[in-house]
Design an enzyme around this catalytic site. Structure first.
Site, PDB file in Angstrom:
ATOM      1  N   THR A 211       0.850  -1.196   0.000  1.00 25.28           N
ATOM      2  CA  THR A 211       0.000   0.000   0.000  1.00 25.28           C
ATOM      3  C   THR A 211       0.883   1.243   0.000  1.00 25.28           C
ATOM      4  O   THR A 211       2.076   1.166  -0.303  1.00 25.28           O
ATOM      5  CB  THR A 211      -1.006  -0.042   1.172  1.00 25.28           C
ATOM      6  OG1 THR A 211      -1.928   1.032   1.045  1.00 25.28           O
ATOM      7  CG2 THR A 211      -0.335   0.043   2.547  1.00 25.28           C
ATOM      8  N   ASN A 212       0.338   2.388   0.296  1.00 27.91           N
ATOM      9  CA  ASN A 212       1.103   3.637   0.311  1.00 27.91           C
ATOM     10  C   ASN A 212       0.610   4.517   1.452  1.00 27.91           C
ATOM     11  O   ASN A 212      -0.306   4.132   2.190  1.00 27.91           O
ATOM     12  CB  ASN A 212       0.983   4.331  -1.052  1.00 27.91           C
ATOM     13  CG  ASN A 212      -0.467   4.572  -1.410  1.00 27.91           C
ATOM     14  OD1 ASN A 212      -1.161   5.343  -0.759  1.00 27.91           O
ATOM     15  ND2 ASN A 212      -0.958   3.863  -2.435  1.00 27.91           N
ATOM     16  N   ARG A 213       1.177   5.699   1.583  1.00 23.88           N
ATOM     17  CA  ARG A 213       0.904   6.523   2.769  1.00 23.88           C
ATOM     18  C   ARG A 213      -0.354   7.386   2.650  1.00 23.88           C
ATOM     19  O   ARG A 213      -0.629   8.199   3.525  1.00 23.88           O
ATOM     20  CB  ARG A 213       2.096   7.449   3.029  1.00 23.88           C
ATOM     21  CG  ARG A 213       3.322   6.722   3.490  1.00 23.88           C
ATOM     22  CD  ARG A 213       4.417   7.745   3.736  1.00 23.88           C
ATOM     23  NE  ARG A 213       5.705   7.112   3.879  1.00 23.88           N
ATOM     24  CZ  ARG A 213       6.165   6.609   5.022  1.00 23.88           C
ATOM     25  NH1 ARG A 213       5.430   6.658   6.102  1.00 23.88           N
ATOM     26  NH2 ARG A 213       7.343   6.056   5.066  1.00 23.88           N
ATOM     27  N   SER A 214      -1.104   7.276   1.573  1.00 23.09           N
ATOM     28  CA  SER A 214      -2.284   8.133   1.417  1.00 23.09           C
ATOM     29  C   SER A 214      -3.307   7.842   2.516  1.00 23.09           C
ATOM     30  O   SER A 214      -3.648   6.687   2.765  1.00 23.09           O
ATOM     31  CB  SER A 214      -2.911   7.894   0.043  1.00 23.09           C
ATOM     32  OG  SER A 214      -4.167   8.519  -0.008  1.00 23.09           O
TER      33      SER A 214
END
Ligand code: CTP
Length: 399
Positions: A211-214
């Site tokens: 995933t990512n930091r959004s």
């Protein structure tokens, strides 16, 4: 456009239910959001709570008696009725609902409701059996038919100790519904807007994801801003933020799920605003069982990744496409490449290395670049205000 409740004139009618202590919190939230709140109390409400409690928060006169004339304005209730942007009854008892449905004007709240052309929002609170009573239901149906808006009641533990439907909706949710009612005649009325939010998750095995930091905050703020301007909003979200009231939320995890939900929602839509941070790659295979740590000398493992297609290009051509470019270097040139390769009307570029415009904060500093070459650098704004600037540009470009 500033915050939606800024300088709005709100008449808050409070009638006699034990839940009226929550109206103090509601009044406080509205005042903090910049609204001018005039509280009107029924006689029964004053058995539970005093005018002083509200006056201390609103710093305005509290009307507690229809016949209590002030020398400056002997018809204060008529003035309030005429000048109000919205009238909110929270809590509204069975008795106050009956008065409104049947045209009574025998106390300050009912007289103001009779004399206004402003929208009315009712948050009922009463015992469960009382709420289900046929007379109460008939009165509510009648008021809905007359265009009055309702929020709640909620189910849960009632003052009687019984579990049932009749609890006053929480003040923060009533506040959201006030924004919705105020926005019904806004400049996005009749428009269908699809917004994506959050960081997608690509499963590696039943336990792990890429995933990512959004956080999803930017997409949610755009969706709320569009809703508060009367837009019909679908939010395709990979975030776990709470669902905002008045917005159709479709929860997704992977890029494939987001693609399907976005493309479905774009049918008949006017615009798509892709604020989601979409994974560029996914594992070539998802393991059925949790991948176990290697034993012995073998320390490294590798993950085979395949590319996810950019689904912007699959969106029907009648839908205005608006993108985001979250960059760590070469902000404008990277954003321009994305603007052109994805066929966007405009793109919001933001430098995510800055502490006030990165992930999981409530502010953002974006530069809007459109397909006519116009570049507009916006100052540091709340994400809600950035949302409004994007919606302003969307409207300009759709003309
Ligand atoms: N986007 C999309 N579909 C994808 C990837 C991205 O619709 N499969 C959208 C994003 O929601 C965003 C815009 O395209 O509005 C730019 O996304 P971004 O991740 O910044 O760019 P990429 O094209 O993925 O390029 P890179 O990761 O190399 O910066």
């Amino acid at each position: 456009m500033t915050e939606p409740l800024e300088n709005k004139k709100i008449v808050l009618g409070v009638s006699g239910s034990i839940s009226c202590y929550k109206s103090i919190d509601l009044a406080s939230r509205l005042v903090k959001a910049g609204a001018l709140v005039d509280v009107v109390l029924s006689d029964a409400a004053q058995e539970f709570i005093t005018p002083l409690a509200f006056q201390s928060i609103t710093h305005r006169n509290v009307i507690s008696n229809l016949f209590e004339y002030s020398s400056e304005n002997p018809l204060e209730h008529i003035t309030l009725a005429r000048e109000a942007d919205v009238i909110v009854l929270a809590p509204a008892t069975a008795n106050s609902i009956a008065k409104l449905a049947n045209g009574f004007a025998d106390n300050a709240i009912s007289a103001i409701c009779m004399a206004t052309t402003a929208p009315i929002l009712i948050a009922p609170a009463m015992d469960g059996n009382m709420y289900h009573n046929k007379a109460v239901q008939k009165n509510i149906d009648l008021l809905i038919e007359h265009g009055v808006h309702f929020v709640g009641p909620n189910a849960g533990r009632l003052a009687s100790g019984l579990i049932g439907l009749g609890r006053l909706v929480e003040p923060e949710i009533i506040t959201e519904h006030i924004k919705i009612v105020l926005g019904l005649t806004g400049d996005l009325k009749g428009m269908q807007i699809v917004v994506s939010a959050g960081g997608t998750q690509e499963a590696i095995d039943p336990v792990r994801v890429i995933t990512n930091r959004s956080s999803g905050k930017m997409g949610y703020a755009i969706a709320e801003a569009a809703r508060d301007r009367g837009g019909e909003v679908t939010l395709v979200t990979a975030s776990s933020l709470p669902e905002p009231p008045g917005i159709k939320c479709l929860h997704v995890m992977s890029v494939a799920e987001m693609r399907e939900a976005v493309l479905d929602s774009c049918n008949g839509a006017d615009a798509l605003i892709m604020a989601a941070a979409v994974s560029d790659y996914r594992p070539a295979e998802i393991a059925n069982q949790k991948i176990k740590k290697k034993k012995g000398e073998e320390n490294n493992i590798s993950l085979d990744l395949v590319k996810n297609d950019d689904f912007f290009l699959e969106v029907p051509s009648g839908v205005m496409r608006i993108g985001f470019a979250a960059e760590t270097e070469d902000l404008l040139s990277n954003a321009e490449i994305k603007l052109n390769s994805k066929g966007l009307s405009f793109i919001a570029a933001n430098d995510v290395t800055q502490p006030d415009s990165g992930f999981n904060v409530d502010t953002n500093r974006v530069t809007l670049i459109d397909n006519n070459g116009k570049v507009e650098a916006l100052p540091l704004l709340s994400k809600y205000e950035v949302g409004n600037s994007i919606l302003d540009k969307m409207l300009q470009m759709s003309k």
